[in-house]
Design an enzyme around this catalytic site. Sequence first.
Site, PDB file in Angstrom:
ATOM      1  N   ASP A  13      35.182  -0.187  91.024  1.00 33.15           N
ATOM      2  CA  ASP A  13      35.152  -1.862  91.461  1.00 33.15           C
ATOM      3  C   ASP A  13      34.279  -2.419  90.873  1.00 33.15           C
ATOM      4  OD1 ASP A  13      37.104  -0.528  93.549  1.00 33.15           O
ATOM      5  OD2 ASP A  13      35.315  -0.452  94.909  1.00 33.15           O
ATOM      6  N   LYS A  16      35.850  -3.872  86.230  1.00 35.79           N
ATOM      7  CA  LYS A  16      36.376  -3.247  84.663  1.00 35.79           C
ATOM      8  C   LYS A  16      37.577  -3.946  84.088  1.00 35.79           C
ATOM      9  CE  LYS A  16      36.448   0.696  86.146  1.00 35.79           C
ATOM     10  NZ  LYS A  16      35.744   0.626  87.598  1.00 35.79           N
ATOM     11  N   ALA A  39      42.796   3.786  91.756  1.00 40.10           N
ATOM     12  CA  ALA A  39      42.286   2.678  91.102  1.00 40.10           C
ATOM     13  C   ALA A  39      42.889   1.285  91.573  1.00 40.10           C
ATOM     14  CB  ALA A  39      42.178   2.781  89.903  1.00 40.10           C
ATOM     15  N   GLY A  40      42.218   0.243  91.430  1.00 40.47           N
ATOM     16  CA  GLY A  40      42.971  -1.094  91.571  1.00 40.47           C
ATOM     17  C   GLY A  40      42.282  -1.842  90.665  1.00 40.47           C
ATOM     18  N   HIS A  41      42.888  -2.157  89.667  1.00 44.61           N
ATOM     19  CA  HIS A  41      42.315  -3.198  88.585  1.00 44.61           C
ATOM     20  C   HIS A  41      42.767  -4.521  88.651  1.00 44.61           C
ATOM     21  CE1 HIS A  41      41.034   0.281  85.852  1.00 44.61           C
ATOM     22  NE2 HIS A  41      40.415   0.353  87.074  1.00 44.61           N
ATOM     23  N   GLN A 227      37.566   4.085  88.503  1.00 46.31           N
ATOM     24  CA  GLN A 227      36.490   4.433  89.595  1.00 46.31           C
ATOM     25  C   GLN A 227      35.225   4.220  88.595  1.00 46.31           C
ATOM     26  OE1 GLN A 227      38.970   7.237  89.321  1.00 46.31           O
ATOM     27  NE2 GLN A 227      40.077   5.750  90.650  1.00 46.31           N
ATOM     28  N   GLY A 418      32.269 -15.293  87.233  1.00 48.76           N
ATOM     29  CA  GLY A 418      33.585 -15.493  88.003  1.00 48.76           C
ATOM     30  C   GLY A 418      34.741 -14.678  87.589  1.00 48.76           C
TER      31      GLY A 418
HETATM   32  P1  IMP Z   1      40.131   9.742  95.785  1.00 47.63           P
HETATM   33  O1  IMP Z   1      39.940   9.317  94.577  1.00 47.63           O
HETATM   34  O2  IMP Z   1      41.011   8.832  96.832  1.00 47.63           O
HETATM   35  O3  IMP Z   1      40.319  11.233  96.299  1.00 47.63           O
HETATM   36  O4  IMP Z   1      38.808   9.065  96.770  1.00 47.63           O
HETATM   37  C1  IMP Z   1      37.500   9.734  96.530  1.00 47.63           C
HETATM   38  C2  IMP Z   1      36.314   8.787  96.692  1.00 47.63           C
HETATM   39  O5  IMP Z   1      36.487   7.969  95.775  1.00 47.63           O
HETATM   40  C3  IMP Z   1      36.505   8.063  98.054  1.00 47.63           C
HETATM   41  O6  IMP Z   1      35.141   7.933  98.638  1.00 47.63           O
HETATM   42  C4  IMP Z   1      37.231   6.877  97.682  1.00 47.63           C
HETATM   43  O7  IMP Z   1      36.854   5.533  98.326  1.00 47.63           O
HETATM   44  C5  IMP Z   1      36.539   6.447  96.286  1.00 47.63           C
HETATM   45  N1  IMP Z   1      37.358   5.966  95.090  1.00 47.63           N
HETATM   46  C6  IMP Z   1      38.234   6.500  94.516  1.00 47.63           C
HETATM   47  N2  IMP Z   1      38.918   5.733  93.498  1.00 47.63           N
HETATM   48  C7  IMP Z   1      38.261   4.415  93.780  1.00 47.63           C
HETATM   49  C8  IMP Z   1      38.136   3.284  92.868  1.00 47.63           C
HETATM   50  O8  IMP Z   1      39.165   2.985  92.148  1.00 47.63           O
HETATM   51  N3  IMP Z   1      37.132   2.428  93.606  1.00 47.63           N
HETATM   52  C9  IMP Z   1      36.291   2.740  94.327  1.00 47.63           C
HETATM   53  N4  IMP Z   1      36.331   3.878  95.063  1.00 47.63           N
HETATM   54  C10 IMP Z   1      37.025   4.576  94.686  1.00 47.63           C
END
Ligand code: IMP
Length: 438
Positions: A13, A16, A39-41, A227, A418
């Site tokens: 987060d 990126k 992921a959420g971009h 991530q 921003g």
């Molecule tokens: P998973 O990738 O869903 O198995 O989650 C494993 C850990 O990685 C958890 O603590 C999630 O909250 C964290 N995580 C996975 N993807 C992201 C991301 O894109 N941003 C922030 N944390 C992430």
Amino acid sequence: MPGTCVIGLQWGDEAKGKLVDLLTKRHDVVARFLGGANAGHTVVDGENTYKLHHIPSGILSEDVANVVTAGVVINPPILLQEIDGLKARGVPVKNLMLSDRAHIIFPWHMAEDRAMNQSTADGENIGTTMRGIGPCYRDKVGRAHAIRLGDLIRPGLKEKIALITAAKNKTIASMYDDGSFTPLDADAIYTEYAAYAERLREYVTDSTSYLLDAADEDKRILFEGAQGALLDVDHGTYPFVTSSNSSGVGAAAGSGVPAKFITQTIGVVKAYSTRVGGGPFPTEQDNELGEKIRIRGNEFGTTTGRPRRCGWFDAVAVRYTARISGIDTIALMMLDVLSTLDELKICVAYDLNGERLTNFPSHVDDIRKVKPIYETLPGWAEEITGARSLEDLPANALAYIQRISELVGCEVGVVSVGPDRKQTIFTEQLAMLVGAAT
Ligand code: IMP
């Protein structure tokens, strides 16, 4: 050949997506090399905000190829929603390629993620995104029960799904103590996934060959991380990590392009720290200050909506992830969020049982135990969202940037104040490296 890699150096987060979007115009190809719908971009383009999960952030530039590589795990219904959402807003999505080697997330992966809730052996919850990411990567490594995108569009899918569903129904039933698991229906899954396959077929490519050719032809490739490096399965805060290599070491493995083609790596950090999910977080501020940062930074998960844990900038952790990722320059994001704080703290070392550490510990028990040693810097009162050059920033903000650079051991090449593309300051170093100055 300028191959650029963008890596988050914290727990994800780090904004990126904004950086990749800004850099795409200087590249021919954007290649996403790991993760999936966890992921959420977010990419902001004027009035429009796009939330992407699988699709590389370069999709808004029509003349840039966007490649979802072999290292990614694909959730077809979520990916199709992304494609449909983009098309509905006038983005043609003609420039998307999906690796036939990418693994597919099925309903059994989601059921397994829910059943295990990913508790670790010592009882603390990993707090996964519940997108089936870990179980899918586990099947990829296990091989016997894996289906890749290439399998999805070939004959034999029905038989594969039937065989795997039968096996999974047995193991998953044993994971639900309360008997609440409803066995999965292989025929229904086949019908659903065969329909996805037909819609995705047009995008399926041997992305590894495509990227190797692109590299040989001197095309400029942007490797997009997901991530953050502290969530790297080998080098992060294990076991509170994701299931793939999210630090710089993952770019070559996930994309299939040798590291020698990656000529520069940009490490993206927030001006503070956040973490979502479980696991140790030495500089966490579980208090009013953390809440203030959360509100000012809108720190709620793009994928799950969960409130993110917030804290001070941890230079010990970032120095470590900058080193394993081979960072050439830092992109310092969300500096504006820190405006109005009287003073700012940076963690410069850890105290572990009375010993001063500047190296990041390898074991989670030690990371849990460390006490941050802080340096305090004066804050700045004014909002800085209108700053367009370093000269527009208050002296205290410049001092804060400078100190981060010294502690991490790397120049700061980008400062973001921003979410909009315009709210970005490129310093000379990055402008020189990628010609990206606006
Ligand atoms: P998973 O990738 O869903 O198995 O989650 C494993 C850990 O990685 C958890 O603590 C999630 O909250 C964290 N995580 C996975 N993807 C992201 C991301 O894109 N941003 C922030 N944390 C992430």
